[in-house]
Motif scaffolding. Structure first.
Motif, PDB file in Angstrom:
ATOM      1  N   ASP A 210       0.840  -1.198   0.000  1.00  0.00           N
ATOM      2  CA  ASP A 210       0.000   0.000   0.000  1.00  0.00           C
ATOM      3  C   ASP A 210       0.879   1.253   0.000  1.00  0.00           C
ATOM      4  OD1 ASP A 210      -2.741   0.599  -0.281  1.00  0.00           O
ATOM      5  OD2 ASP A 210      -2.810   1.430   1.723  1.00  0.00           O
ATOM      6  N   SER A 249      -4.209  -1.700  -0.857  1.00  0.00           N
ATOM      7  CA  SER A 249      -5.307  -2.179  -0.019  1.00  0.00           C
ATOM      8  C   SER A 249      -6.225  -1.069   0.474  1.00  0.00           C
ATOM      9  CB  SER A 249      -4.744  -2.944   1.187  1.00  0.00           C
ATOM     10  OG  SER A 249      -3.879  -2.113   1.952  1.00  0.00           O
ATOM     11  N   LEU A 274      -5.846  -5.359  -3.694  1.00  0.00           N
ATOM     12  CA  LEU A 274      -6.492  -6.101  -2.613  1.00  0.00           C
ATOM     13  C   LEU A 274      -7.848  -5.485  -2.277  1.00  0.00           C
ATOM     14  CD1 LEU A 274      -3.459  -6.675  -0.218  1.00  0.00           C
ATOM     15  CD2 LEU A 274      -4.693  -8.442  -1.484  1.00  0.00           C
ATOM     16  N   LYS A 287      -7.528  -0.668   6.591  1.00  0.00           N
ATOM     17  CA  LYS A 287      -7.284  -1.185   5.242  1.00  0.00           C
ATOM     18  C   LYS A 287      -5.849  -0.902   4.805  1.00  0.00           C
ATOM     19  CE  LYS A 287     -11.999  -1.084   3.412  1.00  0.00           C
ATOM     20  NZ  LYS A 287     -12.850  -0.753   2.252  1.00  0.00           N
ATOM     21  N   ALA A 291      -2.387  -4.487   3.970  1.00  0.00           N
ATOM     22  CA  ALA A 291      -1.415  -4.941   2.967  1.00  0.00           C
ATOM     23  C   ALA A 291      -0.209  -5.603   3.623  1.00  0.00           C
ATOM     24  CB  ALA A 291      -0.959  -3.763   2.102  1.00  0.00           C
TER      25      ALA A 291
END
Length: 355
Positions: A210, A249, A274, A287, A291
């Motif tokens: 990420d 992500s 993701l 979130k 990752a």
């Protein structure tokens, strides 16, 4: 105050999971730490043996990102991410079981800034907006060394792995740490080319987890954007044989007013989008961190398949040759099945066009 980034000091091993003594926040402490079971760890000291390091083993080194407020909280990232929504497991276990050294490059006291751009600058230069100041356990800032954090992390890795004979080095950087992973890899390339770094330290793979880049030109980079500079480095490293993979992500990396989505960089990598849908849409922080543990944990599972294809998807377990094929191809991967469970074990991917 003590500077412990590069000085030789006695190494100490701690068995308490993720617990660090106040001294590592009271004084400046940075650089490479090796990890054993359940987040036990030992600081790497050049020339000293380490309980959790073998010079001939394959190696993965994780690099964290922005660390606002962590010095006062006396907190460092480790391989258990249950405090931030991740699984309550030792994410390095499968790697160690496969014979890997597992380490973390800490630059947390430099990365402890209220403004993410001030931490970002230290990756690249000692001449950014806040120079190289670092934060202590009371939240006070102190004048730092006359080297960038990127240079300090490179030197710590180079000096502590000077005797390395292993066949495989992986760097995995999260958020701002993805910039650090790229910078350290570039410095390893330059050091090896100049003959002052062990040639075995050429990274096999660099995982960008990420990744975050700020918007805007930077005076400390001759008015380039950090994203543009990183793309230049990645091109050079790919030509040298380094394999790049990236996992996105969250929307943290493409928030218009702050983040540079850096599509050009992602399209240079084997890229997986993701979908951590076990978090709510507003839980972007969780979130963002997903990752990290998704990548590390994925090494414990079989490589995901791809919808309507016999091809294999992208994970830490994917072979180098397959990741390289994905990196050099014209498609990205998208999380298809398994998006509602945290475990990577039930994942399936599907093909999508480049960004």
């Amino acid at each position: 105050m003590l500077f412990l980034c590069a000085l030789g000091v006695s190494s100490v091993s701690y068995s308490y999971p993720g617990v660090f003594p106040q001294s590592v926040f009271k004084n400046l402490d940075c650089g490479l730490y090796w990890f054993g079971n359940n987040d036990s760890y030992e600081k790497a000291i050049p020339g000293q043996s380490n309980s959790y390091y073998g010079s001939s083993k394959p190696t993965i080194i994780y690099i964290h990102g922005w660390q606002n407020g962590t010095s006062q909280n006396q907190n460092r990232e480790t391989f258990n991410r249950s405090d931030s929504g991740g699984p309550d497991v030792d994410l390095a276990y499968a790697w160690r079981q496969a014979g890997y050294n597992v380490g973390i490059l800490y630059w947390n006291q430099f990365a402890d800034e209220g403004e993410v751009k001030d931490a970002e600058a230290k990756v690249w230069s000692q001449n950014g907006p806040q120079s190289m100041r670092w934060r202590d356990h009371n939240g006070s800032y102190h004048t730092g060394p006359g080297k960038s954090a990127g240079q300090l992390m490179f030197e710590s890795l180079r000096d502590n792995m000077a005797n390395y004979t292993g066949s495989r080095l992986i760097l995995a950087g999260h958020s701002l740490g993805n910039q650090m992973a790229i910078v350290v890899a570039k410095k390893l390339k330059d050091g090896i080319s100049a003959g002052n770094a062990n040639s075995k330290l050429k990274p096999k793979r660099v995982a960008l987890l990420d990744p975050f880049y700020s918007n805007g030109s930077k005076s400390y980079l001759n008015d380039q954007w950090t994203g543009a500079k990183a793309r230049t480095y990645v091109d050079q490293l790919k030509s040298w044989g380094v394999i790049f993979e990236a996992y996105r992500s969250s929307s943290v990396s493409n928030t218009f007013l702050v983040g540079d989505e850096n599509k050009g960089l992602l399209n240079k990598t084997a890229f997986l989008e993701l979908k951590p849908w076990y978090f709510q849409s507003w839980q972007q922080g969780e979130k963002h961190g997903a990752a990290v543990w998704h990548y590390l944990w994925s090494f414990d599972f079989s490589v995901p398949g791809i919808k309507s294809s016999s091809d294999l998807g992208l994970s830490a377990k994917t072979s180098d040759s397959r990741v390289q094929t994905l990196m050099n191809g014209n498609q990205r991967l998208i999380h298809d099945l398994g998006a509602y469970t945290k475990s990577p074990g039930d994942d399936r991917h599907k093909y999508g066009g480049r960004l």
